[in-house]
Design an enzyme around this catalytic site. Structure first.
Site, PDB file in Angstrom:
ATOM      1  N   ASP A 140      -8.885  -6.081  -4.726  1.00  0.00           N
ATOM      2  CA  ASP A 140      -8.562  -4.806  -4.073  1.00  0.00           C
ATOM      3  C   ASP A 140      -9.476  -3.701  -4.606  1.00  0.00           C
ATOM      4  O   ASP A 140      -9.499  -3.426  -5.806  1.00  0.00           O
ATOM      5  CB  ASP A 140      -7.100  -4.460  -4.356  1.00  0.00           C
ATOM      6  CG  ASP A 140      -6.571  -3.342  -3.481  1.00  0.00           C
ATOM      7  OD1 ASP A 140      -7.372  -2.559  -2.940  1.00  0.00           O
ATOM      8  OD2 ASP A 140      -5.338  -3.252  -3.326  1.00  0.00           O
ATOM      9  N   SER A 196       0.834  -1.208   0.000  1.00  0.00           N
ATOM     10  CA  SER A 196       0.000   0.000   0.000  1.00  0.00           C
ATOM     11  C   SER A 196       0.873   1.264   0.000  1.00  0.00           C
ATOM     12  O   SER A 196       1.674   1.449  -0.905  1.00  0.00           O
ATOM     13  CB  SER A 196      -0.948  -0.046   1.209  1.00  0.00           C
ATOM     14  OG  SER A 196      -1.958   0.924   1.103  1.00  0.00           O
ATOM     15  N   HIS A 200      -7.769  -5.410  -0.191  1.00  0.00           N
ATOM     16  CA  HIS A 200      -6.557  -4.614  -0.014  1.00  0.00           C
ATOM     17  C   HIS A 200      -5.629  -5.187   1.057  1.00  0.00           C
ATOM     18  O   HIS A 200      -4.467  -4.800   1.150  1.00  0.00           O
ATOM     19  CB  HIS A 200      -6.951  -3.173   0.354  1.00  0.00           C
ATOM     20  CG  HIS A 200      -5.808  -2.212   0.352  1.00  0.00           C
ATOM     21  ND1 HIS A 200      -5.040  -1.977  -0.763  1.00  0.00           N
ATOM     22  CD2 HIS A 200      -5.274  -1.441   1.344  1.00  0.00           C
ATOM     23  CE1 HIS A 200      -4.095  -1.093  -0.475  1.00  0.00           C
ATOM     24  NE2 HIS A 200      -4.212  -0.762   0.804  1.00  0.00           N
TER      25      HIS A 200
END
Length: 342
Positions: free
Chosen positions: A287, A157, A320
């Site tokens: 995601d 991320s 995610h």
């Protein structure tokens, strides 16, 4: 398989750190942890960088009384499935440094750290920072450890943003980067900075942003975190528990500071800089933050630019959170990539 235990949080300090904005932090502090041993040649180091609201506690279980700010005593690190003896990032072979980002709320210089000019938290006066500032501060830490190079920079991320930024800012300094659930450019739809600021200000303890002596703003933080975790793909019951505990330790101004830095991130015009670095780019098919089509297009563009890229789409249902929640799914790929850099 043996585990990492008695991990201690450490602090790196420097003075007069100049930011890209032209402002200077009189005191720079970065909280970090290390795992494994540095080789005599100092050539076996891997830097681990974290996501938006995470900490530097990436692996193992911390020592009693030695954990960093906002880290639960005895808890396993967020990348523990990938870092440790015999794991993908093998601490029997590598010296691993996991750092808390500049602007974060877990012990590094950020809005909740003390402004030496006032003796109180910076709060809303903490200066604007960029991903380049984050990485430049980490380079000072790396230099202080006597490291002339890195084997890799690894992160999910926002940690993926930092990994890409390392390759763009210091080409050739690391042999490779492993960036997961991320992109070489912040998705335009992340945005929402103004809406985030309004939600934080709606907390009854806000006090013009000076909420530190008011008991903080846990109500606003808890709701924001709960919604975020659901969007990341976490279950409702688990998200509620996680959001409640997180809201007691995180800082609202850090959310804003890091979001602003994220929104300005884009290295898509700097792919020439990445030619000196091998890239492992891993995404999750479920995601919601990083669109599969966009990620595939970025991968194609990097290859066209001559970047040595390995692109992986994880068939995970963890959204995610896939790169740590489904760590076993890509651990062999990461392990093979790290070994290829030797």
């Amino acid at each position: 398989m043996p585990e990492l235990n008695d991990i201690e949080s450490k602090t790196f300090s420097a003075r007069d750190f100049r930011l890209e904005s032209g402002k200077t932090l009189p005191v720079l502090q970065l909280a970090y942890e290390t795992y494994g041993a540095l080789s005599p040649a100092k050539d076996n180091a891997i830097l681990v960088v974290h996501g938006y609201t995470s900490s530097h506690h990436a692996a193992g279980r911390n020592a009693a009384g030695k954990h960093g700010r906002g880290v639960t005593e005895g808890s396993a690190g967020w990348f523990d499935g990938l870092i440790g003896p015999g794991k993908a990032i093998d601490t029997d072979r590598h010296f691993v440094v996991s750092v808390n980002a500049l602007g974060s709320a877990h012990g590094s210089s950020g809005p909740n750290s003390i402004d030496p000019g006032t003796g109180k938290p910076y709060g809303p006066t903490f200066p604007e920072i960029t991903l380049r500032d984050m990485v430049a501060s980490q380079k000072l830490l790396v230099d202080s450890l006597g490291l002339k190079s890195l084997v890799a920079v690894v992160g999910p991320s926002m940690g993926g943003f930092q990994s890409f930024q390392w390759a763009a800012s210091y080409p050739g300094f690391m042999k490779g980067i492993a960036a997961s659930v991320t992109s070489p450019r912040a998705p335009g739809r992340l945005g929402g900075l103004e809406a985030l600021q309004k939600r934080l200000a709606s907390d009854p303890n806000w006090n013009g942003g000076w909420y530190y002596e008011n008991g903080g703003i846990p109500a606003a933080l808890e709701q924001i975190r709960y919604e975020t975790l659901l969007n990341y793909g976490q279950g409702e019951a688990e998200a509620k528990v996680a959001a409640k505990s997180w809201a007691q330790i995180y800082d609202g101004h850090s959310l804003v500071t890091l979001r602003r830095a994220i929104d300005g991130f884009d290295i898509t015009k700097q792919y020439d800089q990445l030619k000196q670095t091998k890239v492992l780019y891993v995404i999750s098919k479920t995601d919601k933050l990083f669109d599969l089509t966009d990620c595939a297009a970025h991968a194609l563009d990097m290859r066209k630019a001559g970047v040595d890229l390995t692109y992986v789409e994880m068939p995970s249902d963890k959204g995610h959170m896939a790169s740590h929640a489904d760590a076993a799914m890509w651990a062999p790929i990461l392990g093979a990539f790290i070994k290829s850099l030797a």
